[in-house]
Design a protein around this motif. Structure first.
Motif, mmCIF file in Angstrom:
data_model
loop_
_atom_site.group_PDB
_atom_site.id
_atom_site.type_symbol
_atom_site.label_atom_id
_atom_site.label_comp_id
_atom_site.label_asym_id
_atom_site.label_seq_id
_atom_site.Cartn_x
_atom_site.Cartn_y
_atom_site.Cartn_z
ATOM 1 N N ILE A 167 0.882 -1.181 0.004
ATOM 2 C CA ILE A 167 -0.101 0.040 0.087
ATOM 3 C C ILE A 167 0.798 1.362 0.131
ATOM 4 O O ILE A 167 2.058 1.155 0.195
ATOM 5 N N THR A 168 0.345 2.367 -0.228
ATOM 6 C CA THR A 168 1.061 3.767 -0.303
ATOM 7 C C THR A 168 0.807 4.240 1.312
ATOM 8 O O THR A 168 -0.239 3.754 2.008
ATOM 9 N N ASP A 169 1.526 5.494 1.290
ATOM 10 C CA ASP A 169 1.280 6.150 2.780
ATOM 11 C C ASP A 169 0.488 7.422 2.641
ATOM 12 O O ASP A 169 0.213 8.252 3.169
ATOM 13 N N THR B 204 4.834 7.903 -0.966
ATOM 14 C CA THR B 204 4.412 8.840 -2.040
ATOM 15 C C THR B 204 4.951 10.219 -1.907
ATOM 16 O O THR B 204 4.663 11.134 -2.880
ATOM 17 N N ALA B 205 5.570 10.450 -0.916
ATOM 18 C CA ALA B 205 6.271 11.837 -0.699
ATOM 19 C C ALA B 205 6.983 12.595 -1.900
ATOM 20 O O ALA B 205 6.964 13.678 -2.349
ATOM 21 N N PRO B 206 7.909 11.411 -2.417
ATOM 22 C CA PRO B 206 8.729 11.965 -3.761
ATOM 23 C C PRO B 206 7.729 12.478 -4.805
ATOM 24 O O PRO B 206 8.236 13.716 -5.400
ATOM 25 N N MET B 207 6.733 11.936 -5.214
ATOM 26 C CA MET B 207 5.897 12.187 -6.104
ATOM 27 C C MET B 207 5.137 13.580 -5.695
ATOM 28 O O MET B 207 4.918 14.506 -6.472
ATOM 29 N N PHE B 208 4.487 13.547 -4.516
ATOM 30 C CA PHE B 208 3.936 14.927 -4.256
ATOM 31 C C PHE B 208 4.631 16.053 -3.967
ATOM 32 O O PHE B 208 4.116 17.057 -4.458
#
Length: 336
Positions: A281-283, A302-306
């Motif tokens: 899952i993602t965070d 998901t922090a790098p993408m956001f």
């Protein structure tokens, strides 16, 4: 009005670890410190929400990081109150970063005298002073059209593809991507195309909500490593049942890649005791301690993408470039 120098981040209480991770990634990308705006988001004794921002935000480009996950109503209200506080403090622009958009499953009328709550929530967000929304894997694509403001919808499938390729290290000959229902075929097909794998479907029929009467596998999964792809894992009943059916049809291993780990009720226990070898899952929703401790549950960041998407919005450059492996790969290099 002073010129906008830097994007500013502010977070509610829904997923502080993700907000801090986004700030750290932005600091890395920019080569300078990016922190969360100092504020307090509290509740009075009667549970009313109160927000106070301690820094000057006049003329600033503000990004409010707040998934509307459980408790959905509290987290949604926090988002709206924060937006109102920023608007009244003369912020130049307010963008809501909503990694998980709650109420997305109520995107249409399934029977008479029922609401379309996703549209109601979209109206509330737009009327609060928010001028743009950044989210991930909306449950239904038409929800973007519910908003009268721009909506950037990111996709987890590029991250999933990078992770699968990293885990299997090019050994993708026996991989089969599986959609757990007919409605998720487009999402599964996208991942299958990225990793060059065939596609199968688990067709489920319900007698009534919450109960699955029958499951049929469309496609030959015998001897395959099956990767179930979906956007939401709530109680995990459908997911675990689909894994059992795939194993019964000859699958050697069953893995699952789910964007939003809602994980309600007995979900973690079901997954731990299921035939699935792993659930990824993602965070986008803050992971519970029980889920983190489960031996077959793994969380992708998901922090790098956001962080990159926020910088692209601030710079006025393309967000859709993050859908491409060539663009996203370097961002996740050394992470997956």
């Amino acid at each position: 009005m002073p010129s906008v120098i830097e994007p500013k981040l502010i977070s509610g209480n829904a997923n502080l670890p993700l907000a801090k991770a986004i700030a750290r990634r932005m600091s890395l990308y920019r080569g300078m410190s990016v922190g969360l705006v100092d504020a307090r988001v509290e509740r009075f004794n009667d549970a009313e929400i109160f927000v106070e921002v301690f820094e000057n935000v006049r003329g600033e480009d503000m990004f409010v990081i707040q998934p509307t996950s459980n408790p959905a109503n509290d987290n949604l209200m926090e988002l709206l109150v924060m937006a109102d506080a920023l608007r009244r403090s003369s912020a130049a622009r307010i963008t809501a970063v909503i990694p998980y958009f709650g109420y997305a499953r109520q995107d249409r009328r399934t029977k008479a005298r029922t609401p379309i709550t996703a549209k109601l929530v979209a109206n509330m967000i737009a009327s609060s002073g928010i001028e743009r929304v950044l989210t991930m894997d909306l449950h239904a694509a038409q929800i973007q059209g519910f908003f009268d403001i721009p909506v950037d919808n990111l996709y987890a499938s590029p991250i999933f593809a990078l992770d699968i390729q990293s885990q299997l290290k090019g050994q993708l000959d026996d991989v089969m991507v599986v959609s757990p229902d007919v409605g998720g075929v487009a999402r599964a097909r996208e991942l299958a195309k990225r990793i060059g794998a065939p596609l199968a479907i688990v067709d489920k029929r319900r007698e009534k909500p919450g109960e699955i009467a029958e499951m049929t596998v469309i496609g030959d999964v015998a001897g395959k490593q099956c990767f179930i792809v979906d956007d939401i894992c709530d109680t995990a009943g459908t997911l675990c049942k689909a894994a059992e059916v795939l194993k019964d049809h000859g699958a050697t291993e069953v893995h699952a890649y789910i964007t939003h780990g809602v994980m309600s009720g007995p979900a973690v226990e079901r997954i731990t005791n299921s035939v699935m070898k792993s659930l990824v899952i993602t965070d986008s929703i803050e992971c519970s301690d029980a889920a983190r401790a489960a031996p077959n549950i793994r969380v992708l960041p998901t922090a790098p993408m956001f962080a990159q998407a926020i910088l692209n919005i601030w710079n006025g450059t393309s967000v859709s470039s993050l859908f491409e492996t060539e663009t996203l790969g370097p961002i996740y290099e050394g992470i997956l």
